[in-house]
Write a protein that holds these residues in place. Structure first.
Motif, PDB file in Angstrom:
ATOM      1  N   PHE A 219     -65.570 109.287 -60.053  1.00  0.00           N
ATOM      2  CA  PHE A 219     -66.106 110.544 -60.573  1.00  0.00           C
ATOM      3  C   PHE A 219     -65.008 111.417 -61.189  1.00  0.00           C
ATOM      4  CE2 PHE A 219     -64.726 111.619 -56.313  1.00  0.00           C
ATOM      5  CZ  PHE A 219     -64.143 112.870 -56.469  1.00  0.00           C
ATOM      6  N   THR A 220     -65.458 112.315 -62.027  1.00  0.00           N
ATOM      7  CA  THR A 220     -64.613 113.374 -62.585  1.00  0.00           C
ATOM      8  C   THR A 220     -65.337 114.683 -62.370  1.00  0.00           C
ATOM      9  OG1 THR A 220     -63.657 111.928 -64.270  1.00  0.00           O
ATOM     10  CG2 THR A 220     -63.508 114.296 -64.650  1.00  0.00           C
ATOM     11  N   ALA A 221     -64.760 115.549 -61.543  1.00  0.00           N
ATOM     12  CA  ALA A 221     -65.341 116.866 -61.258  1.00  0.00           C
ATOM     13  C   ALA A 221     -64.521 117.928 -61.986  1.00  0.00           C
ATOM     14  CB  ALA A 221     -65.355 117.135 -59.763  1.00  0.00           C
ATOM     15  N   ASN A 222     -65.210 118.776 -62.712  1.00  0.00           N
ATOM     16  CA  ASN A 222     -64.541 119.839 -63.455  1.00  0.00           C
ATOM     17  C   ASN A 222     -65.040 121.192 -62.969  1.00  0.00           C
ATOM     18  OD1 ASN A 222     -64.814 121.813 -66.043  1.00  0.00           O
ATOM     19  ND2 ASN A 222     -62.937 120.618 -66.171  1.00  0.00           N
ATOM     20  N   PHE A 223     -64.112 122.089 -62.681  1.00  0.00           N
ATOM     21  CA  PHE A 223     -64.489 123.439 -62.298  1.00  0.00           C
ATOM     22  C   PHE A 223     -63.439 124.431 -62.797  1.00  0.00           C
ATOM     23  CE2 PHE A 223     -62.836 120.963 -58.806  1.00  0.00           C
ATOM     24  CZ  PHE A 223     -61.791 121.715 -58.290  1.00  0.00           C
ATOM     25  N   THR A 224     -63.758 125.705 -62.736  1.00  0.00           N
ATOM     26  CA  THR A 224     -62.902 126.758 -63.272  1.00  0.00           C
ATOM     27  C   THR A 224     -62.426 127.659 -62.150  1.00  0.00           C
ATOM     28  OG1 THR A 224     -64.080 126.764 -65.388  1.00  0.00           O
ATOM     29  CG2 THR A 224     -62.783 128.722 -64.864  1.00  0.00           C
ATOM     30  N   ILE A 225     -61.112 127.945 -62.154  1.00  0.00           N
ATOM     31  CA  ILE A 225     -60.542 128.924 -61.239  1.00  0.00           C
ATOM     32  C   ILE A 225     -60.246 130.193 -62.032  1.00  0.00           C
ATOM     33  CG2 ILE A 225     -58.595 129.515 -59.762  1.00  0.00           C
ATOM     34  CD1 ILE A 225     -58.382 126.647 -58.954  1.00  0.00           C
TER      35      ILE A 225
END
Length: 515
Positions: free
Chosen positions: A281-287
């Motif tokens: 998987f590739t999980a993308n999120f923003t900080i």
């Protein structure tokens, strides 16, 4: 005579706030190569905001409702299947006073979502998305901070202390990894549903850098490649570390750190035994990280001259200051009974919060609401996947200091670390963390002076040489001195008033014109 000295500060004014409900409805057809729908088990979705545009007196929000349905089928080879898609929407929200140079902060969540089966190949999705918009005007404000005078100018000053955003960074980060099924399970046939949750565990600031540590938890609901097309669920937690460059930062500053999940993509891969038991998987999120620093400014609120008639250009602004930021986590546990079939196994649990009321009561900040719980489980009576839905009440309380009680409190409710376990055949115990993100703010309406012009000399010949003035209710020494264009020190000396002595209504003040 006098010389003006100017300064500038940046203010973020909330011009207007509004909430809109976007009603989303769309008829969807599954492809011919997918199994027919017997019964829709679960309908879930999330809102993704694509763009926000500010116009004159309105804000346009464009986004997608990303939905996933899980359904049963009479197909002999595929007993359960899923379908994902998205519904685009554009909502124009009226905002009084909006102009194109302003910014808009948008928060959106799904208030309701469900689906209606129309035929074996068609279903109707209905949803209500709540869209909260704050219209913000960030602008510089010029003001007179001090002046150089020959002593004829009298100034009323105030020292203001407020917080300002000194550093702001928003960065996308990615977690690439994989989860693997154990040896006792059959290989994966298809993924029915994917879950991802990210939360922060620790933040440190050092040398103009912020270290953010957190956990990314992923989970996959899948069907096994066997004659029964049984269902399974696998999940795992992955720690992450990320550095953010933040100039002029130090550990004493107020900090507001948030993590937002964006997207999760995956593939089914083979293990060393050539079996499809790995999900990469590739999980993308923003900080998003903001640092606030305390700013201290001296401003002139009012003024007059003992020699000249003057004209003052002034305006009122609402200065909003963030005094403190705190995140409070409450451990929540409750239970409910499943009404359909016996629980053989629990697959996934999704919990979303709804807020009914926020209030300050008895030195505490209280949030009341409901947790909408969506549970997918294996129904032992029919040996098939099933769904239970319940709305559970919650109350969280946060102790407030004396200073915090006097603040305007802005808060947001978030849910993380959701889990559930079976108790008996029909009862489920639910656990989660309820996180209250709180900002304590103070509003101060102040009058700022942007310019002072001399018009001409004061004609003292028209004034009486001696005046006895009766002090009125609420009147100060400044008010009287300004009214008669005499210095405050001269008026205090003439009336033998001490430096901090307050005027009493009914007292007489002597005002003598200097010749």
């Amino acid at each position: 005579m006098f010389k003006l000295l100017s300064d500038t500060f940046i203010i973020n004014e909330i011009i207007d706030s509004n909430t809109s409900e976007a009603l989303l409805e769309n008829e969807i057809s599954i492809s011919e190569n997918m199994p027919d729908i017997e019964k829709i088990i679960s309908t879930e979705g999330k809102i993704k905001i694509n763009s926000v545009t500010v116009h004159n007196n309105s804000v346009t929000v464009n986004g997608d409702l990303i939905h996933n349905i899980i359904y049963r089928s009479n197909d002999e080879d595929v007993s359960v299947a899923s379908m994902s898609g998205k519904i685009n929407f554009t909502e124009e929200i009226p905002m009084d006073g909006a102009t194109e140079d302003m910014d808009a902060q948008v928060n959106s969540f799904i208030d309701y979502i469900d689906s209606e089966l129309l035929s074996e190949k068609n279903f109707l999705i209905k949803a209500v998305a709540n869209i909260d918009v704050d219209l913000i005007h960030k602008r510089p404000v010029d003001f007179i901070s001090s002046l150089e005078s020959d002593g004829s100018f009298q100034a009323k000053t105030k020292n203001i202390i407020y917080t300002d955003i000194v550093s702001h960074s928003s960065e996308d980060i990615t977690v690439n990894d994989s989860v693997e099924l154990n040896q006792s399970t059959d290989k994966i046939k298809s993924i029915l549903k994917s879950d991802c949750d990210a939360y922060i565990t620790n933040v440190d600031i050092m040398n103009d850098r912020m270290l953010v540590e957190g956990i990314c938890k992923v989970g996959f609901l899948y069907t096994e490649d066997n004659n029964l097309s049984t269902t399974g669920y696998v999940s795992e937690e992955f720690p992450f570390t990320h550095y953010i460059e933040l100039k002029n930062s130090n550990s004493d500053m107020l900090r507001d750190i948030n993590v937002t999940f964006n997207d999760l993509s995956y593939t089914i891969d083979e293990n060393y035994d050539d079996e499809d038991k790995i999900v990469s998987f590739t999980a993308n999120f923003t900080i998003d990280a903001k640092l606030y620093d305390t700013v201290e400014k001296n401003i002139i609120l009012d003024g007059y001259s003992t020699d000249s008639e003057i004209e003052i250009d002034s305006s009122k602004i609402n200065l909003v200051s963030t005094r403190s930021i705190k995140d409070v986590i409450t451990k929540y546990e409750n239970n409910f009974d499943v009404m359909t079939g016996a629980i053989k196994d629990i697959y996934t649990i999704d919990i979303s919060p709804k807020v009914s009321e926020k209030r300050v009561f008895d030195d505490k900040y209280v949030v009341d609401g409901f947790l909408d719980v969506n549970l997918l489980y294996l129904n032992g009576d029919v040996n098939k996947i099933d769904r239970a839905y319940v709305s559970m009440p919650y109350t969280t309380t946060v102790d407030l200091s004396d200073e915090e009680k006097d603040c305007d409190i802005v808060s947001d409710v978030k849910i993380s670390k959701c889990s559930a376990y079976r108790k008996g055949n029909n009862s489920v115990v639910v656990n989660c963390d309820i996180k209250i993100d709180m900002k304590m703010k103070k509003s101060d309406e102040i009058s700022i002076i942007s310019n002072i012009n001399e018009i001409g000399p004061i004609d003292y010949g028209k004034m009486p040489s001696l005046i006895f003035r009766v002090v009125q209710q609420g009147e100060t020494i400044w008010d009287i001195a300004k009214n008669y264009s005499v210095s405050i020190n001269y008026l205090k000396e003439l009336n033998e008033l001490s430096e901090d002595e307050a005027l009493i209504p009914g007292d007489k003040i002597i005002i003598a014109r200097k010749v």
